[in-house]
Enzyme design. Structure first.
Site, PDB file in Angstrom:
ATOM      1  N   GLY A   1      -6.258  -2.430   0.004  1.00 17.55           N
ATOM      2  CA  GLY A   1      -5.625  -1.297   0.672  1.00 17.55           C
ATOM      3  C   GLY A   1      -6.624  -0.578   1.578  1.00 17.55           C
ATOM      4  N   GLN A   2      -6.495   0.747   1.615  1.00  8.32           N
ATOM      5  CA  GLN A   2      -7.356   1.543   2.501  1.00  8.32           C
ATOM      6  C   GLN A   2      -8.831   1.412   2.129  1.00  8.32           C
ATOM      7  OE1 GLN A   2      -5.789   2.419   5.067  1.00  8.32           O
ATOM      8  NE2 GLN A   2      -4.951   4.476   4.867  1.00  8.32           N
TER       9      GLN A   2
ATOM     10  N   ARG B   1     -19.920  14.795  -0.727  1.00 11.47           N
ATOM     11  CA  ARG B   1     -19.067  15.882  -0.205  1.00 11.47           C
ATOM     12  C   ARG B   1     -19.789  17.213  -0.328  1.00 11.47           C
ATOM     13  NH1 ARG B   1     -13.478  13.567  -2.898  1.00 11.47           N
ATOM     14  NH2 ARG B   1     -12.828  12.395  -1.068  1.00 11.47           N
TER      15      ARG B   1
ATOM     16  N   GLY C   1      -7.818  -5.330  -4.638  1.00  9.20           N
ATOM     17  CA  GLY C   1      -7.120  -4.258  -3.920  1.00  9.20           C
ATOM     18  C   GLY C   1      -7.611  -4.303  -2.479  1.00  9.20           C
TER      19      GLY C   1
ATOM     20  N   ARG D   1      -3.100   9.055  -4.641  1.00 11.06           N
ATOM     21  CA  ARG D   1      -2.319  10.296  -4.781  1.00 11.06           C
ATOM     22  C   ARG D   1      -1.456  10.576  -3.572  1.00 11.06           C
ATOM     23  NH1 ARG D   1      -6.147  15.174  -6.178  1.00 11.06           N
ATOM     24  NH2 ARG D   1      -7.861  13.988  -5.281  1.00 11.06           N
TER      25      ARG D   1
ATOM     26  N   HIS E   1     -14.565  12.853 -12.939  1.00 12.44           N
ATOM     27  CA  HIS E   1     -14.129  12.945 -11.536  1.00 12.44           C
ATOM     28  C   HIS E   1     -12.779  13.665 -11.490  1.00 12.44           C
ATOM     29  CE1 HIS E   1     -13.659  11.931  -7.380  1.00 12.44           C
ATOM     30  NE2 HIS E   1     -12.607  11.179  -7.588  1.00 12.44           N
TER      31      HIS E   1
HETATM   32  P1  A3D Z   1      -4.055   1.748  -1.323  1.00 17.73           P
HETATM   33  O1  A3D Z   1      -4.340   1.791   0.142  1.00 17.73           O
HETATM   34  O2  A3D Z   1      -2.679   2.018  -1.786  1.00 17.73           O
HETATM   35  O3  A3D Z   1      -4.530   0.328  -1.871  1.00 17.73           O
HETATM   36  C1  A3D Z   1      -4.310  -0.086  -3.190  1.00 17.73           C
HETATM   37  C2  A3D Z   1      -4.008  -1.569  -3.147  1.00 17.73           C
HETATM   38  O4  A3D Z   1      -3.911  -2.042  -4.501  1.00 17.73           O
HETATM   39  C3  A3D Z   1      -2.668  -1.913  -2.456  1.00 17.73           C
HETATM   40  O5  A3D Z   1      -2.902  -2.766  -1.345  1.00 17.73           O
HETATM   41  C4  A3D Z   1      -1.866  -2.615  -3.554  1.00 17.73           C
HETATM   42  O6  A3D Z   1      -1.081  -3.696  -3.083  1.00 17.73           O
HETATM   43  C5  A3D Z   1      -2.988  -3.114  -4.471  1.00 17.73           C
HETATM   44  N1  A3D Z   1      -2.539  -3.437  -5.818  1.00 17.73           N
HETATM   45  C6  A3D Z   1      -1.577  -2.841  -6.569  1.00 17.73           C
HETATM   46  N2  A3D Z   1      -1.458  -3.466  -7.750  1.00 17.73           N
HETATM   47  C7  A3D Z   1      -2.372  -4.456  -7.760  1.00 17.73           C
HETATM   48  C8  A3D Z   1      -2.741  -5.447  -8.722  1.00 17.73           C
HETATM   49  N3  A3D Z   1      -2.133  -5.519  -9.903  1.00 17.73           N
HETATM   50  N4  A3D Z   1      -3.719  -6.319  -8.392  1.00 17.73           N
HETATM   51  C9  A3D Z   1      -4.330  -6.244  -7.186  1.00 17.73           C
HETATM   52  N5  A3D Z   1      -4.033  -5.346  -6.239  1.00 17.73           N
HETATM   53  C10 A3D Z   1      -3.064  -4.455  -6.530  1.00 17.73           C
HETATM   54  O7  A3D Z   1      -5.017   2.785  -2.103  1.00 17.73           O
HETATM   55  P2  A3D Z   1      -6.520   3.205  -1.737  1.00 17.73           P
HETATM   56  O8  A3D Z   1      -7.298   2.016  -1.368  1.00 17.73           O
HETATM   57  O9  A3D Z   1      -6.482   4.377  -0.818  1.00 17.73           O
HETATM   58  O10 A3D Z   1      -7.000   3.774  -3.157  1.00 17.73           O
HETATM   59  C11 A3D Z   1      -7.152   2.911  -4.252  1.00 17.73           C
HETATM   60  C12 A3D Z   1      -7.442   3.682  -5.542  1.00 17.73           C
HETATM   61  O11 A3D Z   1      -8.685   4.374  -5.411  1.00 17.73           O
HETATM   62  C13 A3D Z   1      -6.397   4.756  -5.895  1.00 17.73           C
HETATM   63  O12 A3D Z   1      -6.160   4.738  -7.283  1.00 17.73           O
HETATM   64  C14 A3D Z   1      -7.087   6.058  -5.505  1.00 17.73           C
HETATM   65  O13 A3D Z   1      -6.618   7.163  -6.243  1.00 17.73           O
HETATM   66  C15 A3D Z   1      -8.510   5.725  -5.855  1.00 17.73           C
HETATM   67  N6  A3D Z   1      -9.525   6.578  -5.231  1.00 17.73           N
HETATM   68  C16 A3D Z   1     -10.598   6.907  -5.989  1.00 17.73           C
HETATM   69  C17 A3D Z   1     -11.598   7.693  -5.482  1.00 17.73           C
HETATM   70  C18 A3D Z   1     -12.767   8.052  -6.345  1.00 17.73           C
HETATM   71  O14 A3D Z   1     -13.649   8.755  -5.901  1.00 17.73           O
HETATM   72  C19 A3D Z   1     -12.850   7.566  -7.709  1.00 17.73           C
HETATM   73  C20 A3D Z   1     -11.516   8.165  -4.160  1.00 17.73           C
HETATM   74  C21 A3D Z   1     -10.411   7.822  -3.398  1.00 17.73           C
HETATM   75  C22 A3D Z   1      -9.412   7.008  -3.943  1.00 17.73           C
END
Ligand code: A3D
Length: 319
Positions: free
Chosen positions: A11-12, A151, A9, A82, A175
């Site tokens: 992403g962000q 936090r 992943g 989300r 969580h």
């Molecule tokens: P985002 O910026 O959307 O990045 C997610 C990435 O995953 C994207 O670039 C997608 O292309 C990629 N992706 C989707 N499907 C696949 C796959 N099958 N294989 C590989 N890559 C894939 O999201 P984000 O980085 O902001 O957040 C990622 C996750 O972390 C989300 O589920 C959030 O809810 C979670 N999150 C958890 C916390 C905790 O404290 C646990 C905090 C903040 C976010």
């Protein structure tokens, strides 16, 4: 030889993880994403900052699991975050499918890696990742407790007008909205928080407000951002876990770990204090909880169990 850290992943959170890992020179980084361009672009961008920031590691972006082969650490953020108004649990169906693909990819290429899962809904997704991959339970953990604790400590420091370093506390359980701030173990400059309440330094209501704000800490940011969820603090928290493993620091950190009877629960992942060292989760630390903490912790575990039941309905193979 440099360690190999794969971020599934890009992403962000994945991009921020890569940047922090580069700045700390924790190891070479492979950014993996189904959207290969994002992974490649971010890897190249961060690599181009190396002459300025003076770090010396390799960074690549890919959509091929072969490039992630024999990773020492894998941090999983693949999935959907989300949107305003959504709970973490609303992400269950879509992120379960994604995590199944990830589990299959990593078990083939890096079966010995230490795996940190960040994808939400955290406790259930980390459990699914372990079940789908069959990788050892002490090598698969979830990141949430460090973030929730961070936090809580930040909000307390703002209220008390004290540096964060003076405050010790942690948040356990699942969580979600049922997470449990451990007030019994919260200390400010060596003093129990309950004493500060007695002395009127912080009002009981204010403390309760801060506990509530912590529980909703993620949603507060989702609402501001409108698109996506928090990523700086989640990435920093993931890096702390990776560093403790890679450098065998044996730090005690609140993480989602597999319980085998600790705190009276078994066969479930939930947020507890663990020691992370070169063998992965080396120990689950059992603290003395107050009656109130105990009852809130049980409620939190029930919420995780209920969500896992929902996951089993989506995919009976998780049973
Ligand atoms: P985002 O910026 O959307 O990045 C997610 C990435 O995953 C994207 O670039 C997608 O292309 C990629 N992706 C989707 N499907 C696949 C796959 N099958 N294989 C590989 N890559 C894939 O999201 P984000 O980085 O902001 O957040 C990622 C996750 O972390 C989300 O589920 C959030 O809810 C979670 N999150 C958890 C916390 C905790 O404290 C646990 C905090 C903040 C976010």
């Amino acid at each position: 030889m440099k360690k190999k850290i794969t971020l599934i992943g890009a992403g962000q959170i994945g991009g921020t993880l890569a940047h922090l890992i580069a700045l700390k020179e924790l190891g070479n980084v492979v950014l993996f994403d189904v959207a290969a361009g994002i992974a490649k672009g971010k890897a190249l961008d961060i690599a181009q900052s190396s002459p300025v920031n003076k770090f010396n590691i390799d960074l690549i972006g890919t959509d091929n699991y072969e490039d992630t082969k024999n990773s020492d650490v894998i941090i999983v953020t693949a999935g959907v975050p989300r949107k305003p108004g959504m709970t973490r649990d609303d992400l269950l169906g879509i992120n379960l499918k994604i995590i199944k693909q990830v589990a299959e990819g990593i078990k083939k290429t890096s079966p010995d890696a230490f795996v940190i899962c960040i994808t939400n809904p955290l406790d259930v997704i980390v459990m699914a990742l372990q079940k789908y991959s069959g990788m050892p339970k002490n090598k698969i953990v979830g990141m949430a407790g460090i973030l929730d604790s961070s936090r809580f400590i930040y909000f307390l420091s703002q209220e008390l007008k004290l540096p964060v370093q003076k405050i010790k506390s942690f948040v356990l359980g699942g969580h979600g909205d049922s997470m449990v701030a451990m007030l019994g173990s919260t200390e400010v400059d060596g003093k129990k928080i309950k004493e500060l309440v007695k002395e009127g330094i912080i009002q009981k209501e204010k403390l309760e407000e801060i506990v509530e704000r912590t529980k909703k800490g993620g949603a507060e940011i989702v609402k501001f951002l409108e698109k996506g969820s928090a990523f700086y603090a989640p990435a920093a928290s993931g890096v702390e876990m990776a560093e403790s493993y890679l450098k065998d620091l044996k730090k005690q950190l609140p993480c989602a770990a597999y319980l085998t009877g600790e705190y009276g629960f078994k066969e479930i992942y939930a947020g507890v204090p663990v020691i992370i060292g070169k063998s992965g989760v080396e120990k689950i630390v059992e603290l003395d909880l107050t009656d109130e903490e105990n009852s809130n912790f049980s409620k939190s575990i029930d919420a995780v169990k209920q969500l896992f039941d929902a996951a089993k309905k989506i995919d009976p193979k998780l049973a």
